[in-house]
Design a protein around this motif. Sequence first.
Motif, PDB file in Angstrom:
ATOM      1  N   GLY A  71       0.805  -1.069   0.027  1.00  0.00           N
ATOM      2  CA  GLY A  71       0.037   0.023   0.027  1.00  0.00           C
ATOM      3  C   GLY A  71       0.905   1.339  -0.075  1.00  0.00           C
ATOM      4  N   ILE A  72       1.928   1.190   0.743  1.00  0.00           N
ATOM      5  CA  ILE A  72       2.920   2.365   0.979  1.00  0.00           C
ATOM      6  C   ILE A  72       3.582   2.690  -0.692  1.00  0.00           C
ATOM      7  N   ALA A  73       4.244   1.644  -1.005  1.00  0.00           N
ATOM      8  CA  ALA A  73       4.984   1.582  -2.266  1.00  0.00           C
ATOM      9  C   ALA A  73       4.142   1.758  -3.521  1.00  0.00           C
ATOM     10  N   GLY A  74       2.753   1.468  -3.686  1.00  0.00           N
ATOM     11  CA  GLY A  74       1.955   1.717  -4.510  1.00  0.00           C
ATOM     12  C   GLY A  74       1.644   3.262  -4.676  1.00  0.00           C
ATOM     13  N   ARG A  75       1.760   3.874  -3.402  1.00  0.00           N
ATOM     14  CA  ARG A  75       1.247   5.474  -3.643  1.00  0.00           C
ATOM     15  C   ARG A  75       2.578   6.152  -4.073  1.00  0.00           C
ATOM     16  N   LEU A  76       3.888   5.609  -4.116  1.00  0.00           N
ATOM     17  CA  LEU A  76       4.928   6.320  -4.575  1.00  0.00           C
ATOM     18  C   LEU A  76       5.319   6.364  -5.960  1.00  0.00           C
ATOM     19  N   GLU A  77       5.130   7.674  -6.666  1.00  0.00           N
ATOM     20  CA  GLU A  77       5.532   7.784  -7.838  1.00  0.00           C
ATOM     21  C   GLU A  77       6.820   7.912  -8.066  1.00  0.00           C
ATOM     22  N   GLY A  78       7.299   7.688  -9.491  1.00  0.00           N
ATOM     23  CA  GLY A  78       8.682   8.068  -9.836  1.00  0.00           C
ATOM     24  C   GLY A  78       9.484   6.772 -10.423  1.00  0.00           C
ATOM     25  N   GLY A  79       8.574   5.623 -10.623  1.00  0.00           N
ATOM     26  CA  GLY A  79       9.183   4.482 -11.275  1.00  0.00           C
ATOM     27  C   GLY A  79       8.947   3.028 -10.718  1.00  0.00           C
ATOM     28  N   ASN A  80       9.834   2.251 -10.810  1.00  0.00           N
ATOM     29  CA  ASN A  80       9.583   0.680 -10.363  1.00  0.00           C
ATOM     30  C   ASN A  80       9.706   0.504  -8.950  1.00  0.00           C
ATOM     31  N   VAL A  81       9.286  -0.524  -8.401  1.00  0.00           N
ATOM     32  CA  VAL A  81       9.571  -0.811  -7.070  1.00  0.00           C
ATOM     33  C   VAL A  81      10.500  -2.116  -7.062  1.00  0.00           C
ATOM     34  N   LEU A  82      11.681  -1.925  -6.434  1.00  0.00           N
ATOM     35  CA  LEU A  82      12.595  -3.083  -6.612  1.00  0.00           C
ATOM     36  C   LEU A  82      12.263  -4.085  -5.381  1.00  0.00           C
ATOM     37  N   SER A 220       5.570   5.741  20.655  1.00  0.00           N
ATOM     38  CA  SER A 220       4.675   4.392  20.227  1.00  0.00           C
ATOM     39  C   SER A 220       3.221   4.458  20.097  1.00  0.00           C
ATOM     40  N   ALA A 221       2.534   3.997  19.483  1.00  0.00           N
ATOM     41  CA  ALA A 221       1.044   3.995  19.132  1.00  0.00           C
ATOM     42  C   ALA A 221       0.610   2.707  18.521  1.00  0.00           C
ATOM     43  N   GLU A 222      -0.924   2.644  18.387  1.00  0.00           N
ATOM     44  CA  GLU A 222      -1.481   1.557  17.705  1.00  0.00           C
ATOM     45  C   GLU A 222      -2.775   1.846  17.374  1.00  0.00           C
ATOM     46  N   TRP A 223      -3.284   1.262  16.237  1.00  0.00           N
ATOM     47  CA  TRP A 223      -4.640   1.715  15.738  1.00  0.00           C
ATOM     48  C   TRP A 223      -5.034   0.201  15.099  1.00  0.00           C
ATOM     49  N   THR A 224      -6.624   0.217  15.123  1.00  0.00           N
ATOM     50  CA  THR A 224      -7.090  -0.793  14.406  1.00  0.00           C
ATOM     51  C   THR A 224      -7.767  -0.170  13.059  1.00  0.00           C
ATOM     52  N   VAL A 225      -7.299  -0.585  11.782  1.00  0.00           N
ATOM     53  CA  VAL A 225      -7.572   0.103  10.573  1.00  0.00           C
ATOM     54  C   VAL A 225      -8.105  -1.117   9.737  1.00  0.00           C
ATOM     55  N   GLU A 226      -8.913  -0.581   8.758  1.00  0.00           N
ATOM     56  CA  GLU A 226      -9.513  -1.292   7.673  1.00  0.00           C
ATOM     57  C   GLU A 226      -8.361  -1.559   6.604  1.00  0.00           C
ATOM     58  N   VAL A 227      -7.996  -2.784   6.092  1.00  0.00           N
ATOM     59  CA  VAL A 227      -7.018  -3.448   5.277  1.00  0.00           C
ATOM     60  C   VAL A 227      -6.917  -2.225   4.024  1.00  0.00           C
ATOM     61  N   ALA A 228      -5.701  -1.825   3.720  1.00  0.00           N
ATOM     62  CA  ALA A 228      -5.382  -1.023   2.490  1.00  0.00           C
ATOM     63  C   ALA A 228      -6.199  -1.709   1.154  1.00  0.00           C
ATOM     64  N   ASP A 229      -6.793  -0.932   0.641  1.00  0.00           N
ATOM     65  CA  ASP A 229      -7.650  -1.083  -0.413  1.00  0.00           C
ATOM     66  C   ASP A 229      -6.718  -0.751  -2.000  1.00  0.00           C
ATOM     67  N   ALA A 230      -7.408  -0.835  -3.138  1.00  0.00           N
ATOM     68  CA  ALA A 230      -6.757  -0.744  -4.402  1.00  0.00           C
ATOM     69  C   ALA A 230      -6.043   0.732  -4.551  1.00  0.00           C
ATOM     70  N   THR A 231      -6.387   1.694  -3.767  1.00  0.00           N
ATOM     71  CA  THR A 231      -5.978   2.816  -3.652  1.00  0.00           C
ATOM     72  C   THR A 231      -4.521   2.891  -2.568  1.00  0.00           C
ATOM     73  N   GLY A 232      -4.267   1.844  -2.094  1.00  0.00           N
ATOM     74  CA  GLY A 232      -3.005   1.945  -1.137  1.00  0.00           C
ATOM     75  C   GLY A 232      -3.416   2.515   0.251  1.00  0.00           C
ATOM     76  N   LEU A 233      -4.554   2.918   0.392  1.00  0.00           N
ATOM     77  CA  LEU A 233      -4.732   3.674   1.774  1.00  0.00           C
ATOM     78  C   LEU A 233      -5.674   2.843   2.831  1.00  0.00           C
TER      79      LEU A 233
END
Length: 259
Positions: A71-82, A220-233
């Motif tokens: 989800g993080i890498a998918g939102r980064l612009e600029g090329g490929n992901v190694l 430090s902190a923690e959260w309960t989140v809904e899983v990243a979707d196709a937007t990467g969020l």
Amino acid sequence: MPGAANLAMLRDRIRRIERPNALRHGVLPFEVTAIDHALPGGGLALGTLHEILGADADEEDGAAAAGFAAGIAGRLEGGNVLWALKRGDLYGPGLAEHGLDPARIVRIRAARDDDLLWALEEGLRAPGSLGGIAAVIGEIGRLPMVAGRRLQLAAERSGITALLLRRWRSGVEAAAERERPSAATTRWRIAALPSAPDGEPGIGTPRWRVELLRCRGAQSAEWTVEVADATGLVSLSAELGDRPAAPRRVAAEPWRRAG
């Protein structure tokens, strides 16, 4: 030995020294207020090293951690992901569901951690190759402090974000590596939680427990989140609003490898 007041002053001074370097390439907001407010600069620092762990049985498979990284890498612009890894278990449709187009991935496979670490460092040093590199992701078991520091410095110089997924072969290896000091700017632990019911029997919204275990200049902190979707969020679970989730332990569930 220095007193508590002197130690507090020293920690504060170190945070002020470290913060400019950690944020000089900007940040990637999670677009979740509670998470972004907990991070210096309002998001995940770019051009630096981040470490991502699984939880319980997923420390070996790394499914939730891989989905979070995708989800993080998918939102980064600029090329490929190694993506450097030991096992050939990347799952394209799973990556796409979390926001990372499999067509962007350049995969490197090696049997040893040392070889994977070398490949990641070379990727961070050569942003102009392979059509440009937006991020490097490495699935690493053993991570010496010196190797982590080299990756951190290479990421700072190039401006490329580096994500390390810690995958361990056994509980013994996990116990030995889990508490080692790390050169990473942040350290996260991602655990799959039972789905949130949405009214249909047997169907619910998949969720993660996202723990920020360590962050320079933050608590430090923690959260309960809904899983990243196709937007990467990811998104904060509705019942929590902007409140952090209370710590809790859940039984590990079988998850197909997301990445």
